[in-house]
Design a protein around this motif. Structure first.
Motif, PDB file in Angstrom:
ATOM      1  N   ASP A 205      10.964  14.102 -47.738  1.00  0.00           N
ATOM      2  CA  ASP A 205      10.690  13.236 -46.599  1.00  0.00           C
ATOM      3  C   ASP A 205       9.276  12.663 -46.625  1.00  0.00           C
ATOM      4  O   ASP A 205       8.954  11.785 -45.832  1.00  0.00           O
ATOM      5  CB  ASP A 205      10.912  14.003 -45.290  1.00  0.00           C
ATOM      6  N   ARG A 206       8.434  13.151 -47.531  1.00  0.00           N
ATOM      7  CA  ARG A 206       7.078  12.619 -47.648  1.00  0.00           C
ATOM      8  C   ARG A 206       6.788  12.324 -49.119  1.00  0.00           C
ATOM      9  O   ARG A 206       7.127  13.131 -49.996  1.00  0.00           O
ATOM     10  CB  ARG A 206       6.045  13.605 -47.091  1.00  0.00           C
ATOM     11  N   VAL A 207       6.177  11.178 -49.362  1.00  0.00           N
ATOM     12  CA  VAL A 207       5.889  10.764 -50.741  1.00  0.00           C
ATOM     13  C   VAL A 207       4.442  10.288 -50.838  1.00  0.00           C
ATOM     14  O   VAL A 207       3.854   9.831 -49.857  1.00  0.00           O
ATOM     15  CB  VAL A 207       6.838   9.636 -51.203  1.00  0.00           C
ATOM     16  N   MET A 208       3.888  10.443 -52.034  1.00  0.00           N
ATOM     17  CA  MET A 208       2.574   9.872 -52.315  1.00  0.00           C
ATOM     18  C   MET A 208       2.762   8.444 -52.808  1.00  0.00           C
ATOM     19  O   MET A 208       3.632   8.187 -53.654  1.00  0.00           O
ATOM     20  CB  MET A 208       1.851  10.680 -53.388  1.00  0.00           C
ATOM     21  N   THR A 209       2.002   7.505 -52.289  1.00  0.00           N
ATOM     22  CA  THR A 209       2.129   6.105 -52.700  1.00  0.00           C
ATOM     23  C   THR A 209       0.780   5.568 -53.154  1.00  0.00           C
ATOM     24  O   THR A 209      -0.277   6.014 -52.695  1.00  0.00           O
ATOM     25  CB  THR A 209       2.649   5.231 -51.551  1.00  0.00           C
ATOM     26  N   PHE A 210       0.835   4.607 -54.068  1.00  0.00           N
ATOM     27  CA  PHE A 210      -0.361   3.895 -54.507  1.00  0.00           C
ATOM     28  C   PHE A 210      -0.580   2.733 -53.538  1.00  0.00           C
ATOM     29  O   PHE A 210       0.209   1.785 -53.495  1.00  0.00           O
ATOM     30  CB  PHE A 210      -0.194   3.379 -55.931  1.00  0.00           C
TER      31      PHE A 210
ATOM     32  N   THR B 254      -5.860   9.233 -47.200  1.00  0.00           N
ATOM     33  CA  THR B 254      -6.061   8.410 -48.399  1.00  0.00           C
ATOM     34  C   THR B 254      -7.267   8.921 -49.182  1.00  0.00           C
ATOM     35  O   THR B 254      -8.194   9.509 -48.625  1.00  0.00           O
ATOM     36  CB  THR B 254      -6.282   6.933 -48.036  1.00  0.00           C
ATOM     37  N   GLU B 255      -7.247   8.679 -50.482  1.00  0.00           N
ATOM     38  CA  GLU B 255      -8.374   9.028 -51.332  1.00  0.00           C
ATOM     39  C   GLU B 255      -8.380   8.109 -52.550  1.00  0.00           C
ATOM     40  O   GLU B 255      -7.352   7.508 -52.904  1.00  0.00           O
ATOM     41  CB  GLU B 255      -8.320  10.488 -51.771  1.00  0.00           C
ATOM     42  N   THR B 256      -9.545   7.999 -53.184  1.00  0.00           N
ATOM     43  CA  THR B 256      -9.685   7.194 -54.398  1.00  0.00           C
ATOM     44  C   THR B 256      -9.578   8.111 -55.608  1.00  0.00           C
ATOM     45  O   THR B 256     -10.215   9.166 -55.650  1.00  0.00           O
ATOM     46  CB  THR B 256     -11.034   6.460 -54.417  1.00  0.00           C
TER      47      THR B 256
ATOM     48  N   THR C 165      -6.391   3.618 -54.946  1.00  0.00           N
ATOM     49  CA  THR C 165      -6.394   4.276 -53.643  1.00  0.00           C
ATOM     50  C   THR C 165      -4.983   4.770 -53.381  1.00  0.00           C
ATOM     51  O   THR C 165      -4.031   3.996 -53.490  1.00  0.00           O
ATOM     52  CB  THR C 165      -6.823   3.308 -52.535  1.00  0.00           C
ATOM     53  N   VAL C 166      -4.836   6.053 -53.071  1.00  0.00           N
ATOM     54  CA  VAL C 166      -3.511   6.630 -52.865  1.00  0.00           C
ATOM     55  C   VAL C 166      -3.411   7.189 -51.456  1.00  0.00           C
ATOM     56  O   VAL C 166      -4.406   7.608 -50.853  1.00  0.00           O
ATOM     57  CB  VAL C 166      -3.218   7.746 -53.895  1.00  0.00           C
ATOM     58  N   ARG C 167      -2.190   7.168 -50.925  1.00  0.00           N
ATOM     59  CA  ARG C 167      -1.903   7.821 -49.653  1.00  0.00           C
ATOM     60  C   ARG C 167      -1.162   9.112 -49.964  1.00  0.00           C
ATOM     61  O   ARG C 167      -0.063   9.090 -50.516  1.00  0.00           O
ATOM     62  CB  ARG C 167      -1.083   6.920 -48.728  1.00  0.00           C
TER      63      ARG C 167
END
Length: 233
Positions: free
Chosen positions: A190-195, A216-218, A208-210
């Motif tokens: 239900d949760r994904v990391m996205t660019f 978020t972080e770089t 930058t990713v969520r």
């Protein structure tokens, strides 16, 4: 009194010439949606600005009496391979991330059409110009490299994203190199990391990713070896 009139006339001519100077517009290759304005793009050469006081280009007159005069134009600039590529319908070889047994992945309208789909440039993402692929096969020299976003999985289930370096070869060949993987989705999917955005800085990749927790972080990656594998640093 005569001197004052001459000065006034010169100022008037200068103002009019400044207002009628043509505006120069500069274009460039597209970057990913939401990326910084400084994202890498193909270098574009520009002609030097021409002053308003310089001589105008002479018209080329036709040999036919009474025919209107025409101006010669410069040849059109070559279109980059990134712009020439129909990314939603591209065929990319060696893209093992999509999980297909075939040597190449054929996208149609942005998806490979399988039950667990693989989508290219989802959610308005765009390709980024790059020149970080050094080793190239002699039979398919590269004219440009690109970095594109690909997503594997259904939208309502577990998904995973990856940044894919693509070699754009002469003759239309598109070859994927080792990808930069995003984080695994949450156990329930239900949760994904996205660019959120990505760009190429020199030969490195910055994005930058969520994360799964919404923050978020770089992140930065560099090539780890001559085979094109990546390491985060």
């Amino acid at each position: 009194m005569r001197g004052n009139l001459l000065v006034g006339a010169m100022l008037t001519l200068t103002f009019v010439a400044g207002c009628t100077s043509p505006v120069k517009r500069v274009g460039g290759d597209a970057g990913p949606a939401g990326s910084p304005s400084a994202s890498a793009s193909p270098p574009a050469s520009s002609a030097p600005a021409t002053g308003s006081a310089g001589p105008s280009t002479p018209a080329t007159r036709s040999a036919t009496p009474g025919a209107p005069s025409t101006r010669t134009s410069r040849p059109a600039a070559p279109v980059s391979e990134i712009r020439r590529t129909d990314w939603p319908n591209a065929v990319i070889q060696n893209l093992g991330f999509c999980g297909e047994s075939d040597d190449s992945v054929k996208f149609r309208n942005g998806s490979n059409g399988l039950d667990i789909p693989c989508r290219i440039l989802p959610n308005g993402a765009r390709p980024v110009y790059a020149e970080f692929i050094v080793e190239e096969p002699a039979i398919a020299p590269s004219t440009e490299d690109a970095l594109v976003l690909v997503e594997l999985g259904n939208r309502d289930a577990a998904r995973r994203q990856a940044l894919v370096p693509v070699q754009l070869a002469d003759g239309g060949g598109r070859y994927a190199w080792p990808v930069i993987l995003g984080d695994d989705s949450s156990p329930l999917g239900d949760r994904v990391m996205t660019f959120v955005s990505y760009r190429v800085v020199g030969e490195d990749v910055q994005a930058t990713v969520r994360k799964l927790d919404g923050g978020t972080e770089t992140r930065r990656w560099r090539r780890a070896d001559g085979s094109g594998n990546w390491e985060r640093y």
